[in-house]
Scaffold this motif. Structure first.
Motif, PDB file in Angstrom:
ATOM      1  N   UNK A  24     -10.215  12.396  35.158  1.00  0.00           N
ATOM      2  CA  UNK A  24      -9.869  12.179  33.752  1.00  0.00           C
ATOM      3  C   UNK A  24      -9.629  10.696  33.483  1.00  0.00           C
ATOM      4  N   UNK A  25      -9.092   9.977  34.471  1.00  0.00           N
ATOM      5  CA  UNK A  25      -8.905   8.527  34.324  1.00  0.00           C
ATOM      6  C   UNK A  25     -10.247   7.803  34.202  1.00  0.00           C
ATOM      7  N   UNK A  26     -11.276   8.347  34.852  1.00  0.00           N
ATOM      8  CA  UNK A  26     -12.611   7.743  34.776  1.00  0.00           C
ATOM      9  C   UNK A  26     -13.277   8.021  33.432  1.00  0.00           C
ATOM     10  N   UNK A  27     -12.899   9.095  32.765  1.00  0.00           N
ATOM     11  CA  UNK A  27     -13.550   9.496  31.509  1.00  0.00           C
ATOM     12  C   UNK A  27     -12.881   8.938  30.263  1.00  0.00           C
ATOM     13  N   UNK A  28     -11.590   8.694  30.323  1.00  0.00           N
ATOM     14  CA  UNK A  28     -10.848   8.283  29.126  1.00  0.00           C
ATOM     15  C   UNK A  28     -10.128   6.960  29.372  1.00  0.00           C
ATOM     16  N   UNK A  29      -9.927   6.181  28.302  1.00  0.00           N
ATOM     17  CA  UNK A  29      -9.240   4.896  28.450  1.00  0.00           C
ATOM     18  C   UNK A  29      -7.814   5.076  28.973  1.00  0.00           C
ATOM     19  N   UNK A  30      -7.420   4.218  29.885  1.00  0.00           N
ATOM     20  CA  UNK A  30      -6.097   4.266  30.485  1.00  0.00           C
ATOM     21  C   UNK A  30      -4.998   4.178  29.425  1.00  0.00           C
ATOM     22  N   UNK A  31      -5.180   3.322  28.424  1.00  0.00           N
ATOM     23  CA  UNK A  31      -4.156   3.153  27.394  1.00  0.00           C
ATOM     24  C   UNK A  31      -3.903   4.457  26.642  1.00  0.00           C
ATOM     25  N   UNK A  32      -4.962   5.248  26.400  1.00  0.00           N
ATOM     26  CA  UNK A  32      -4.800   6.535  25.725  1.00  0.00           C
ATOM     27  C   UNK A  32      -4.025   7.516  26.603  1.00  0.00           C
ATOM     28  N   UNK A  33      -4.362   7.537  27.888  1.00  0.00           N
ATOM     29  CA  UNK A  33      -3.690   8.448  28.804  1.00  0.00           C
ATOM     30  C   UNK A  33      -2.227   8.057  29.005  1.00  0.00           C
TER      31      UNK A  33
END
Length: 144
Positions: free
Chosen positions: A9-18
């Motif tokens: 999931x970290x590879x698919x979505x921006x870190x700031x959003x997570x």
């Protein structure tokens, strides 16, 4: 067994959003791993709920499509906990994931080929239902 990891999931979505979605504290700068793992676990359970009537679970080699669906469902679950965020995009991805899972459960789409070039084994007691030949089809009903 999960279909996606925190790294997926970290590879698919921006870190700031997570970081924002996984933390209650707006000043947080790192992803809350426990919240992320919970969302991924919930996504896997939801996927299993759709597939268990058709496939023997757990799948020995889960197809890659389930990884993406698990990430999309987990992201939707994280966003739904934060009422200030726009859910439209996450909701659309979630609805697409569920639609795919429903089609997989019906057998109209495949999950991908296993190593033996066959679908994963069916769940015990699951079988295709054959019926009589159709009396009416699009061509016969044309003009009505």
């Amino acid at each position: 067994m999960g279909y996606a990891t925190a790294d997926d999931i970290l590879a698919r979505y921006p870190n700031r959003d997570l970081v924002q979605l996984s933390n209650e504290d707006p000043a947080a700068t790192t992803v809350n791993a426990a919240a992320l793992e919970q969302a991924l676990s919930d996504a896997a359970a939801e996927i299993d709920g759709y597939l268990e009537g058709r496939f023997a679970l757990p799948l020995a080699q889960p197809p890659a499509v389930l990884n993406r669906l698990a990430c999309d469902i987990a992201m939707y679950r994280l966003q739904s906990l934060r009422p200030l965020h726009d859910l439209a995009d996450a909701r659309k991805r979630y609805e697409d994931a569920i639609a795919f899972l429903l089609e997989a459960a019906k057998g109209t789409v495949t999950l991908g080929l296993s190593a033996a070039s066959q679908e994963p084994p069916s769940a015990p007691g699951a079988s295709a239902i054959e019926g009589p030949q159709r009396l009416f089809d699009r061509d016969k009903l044309k003009g009505f």
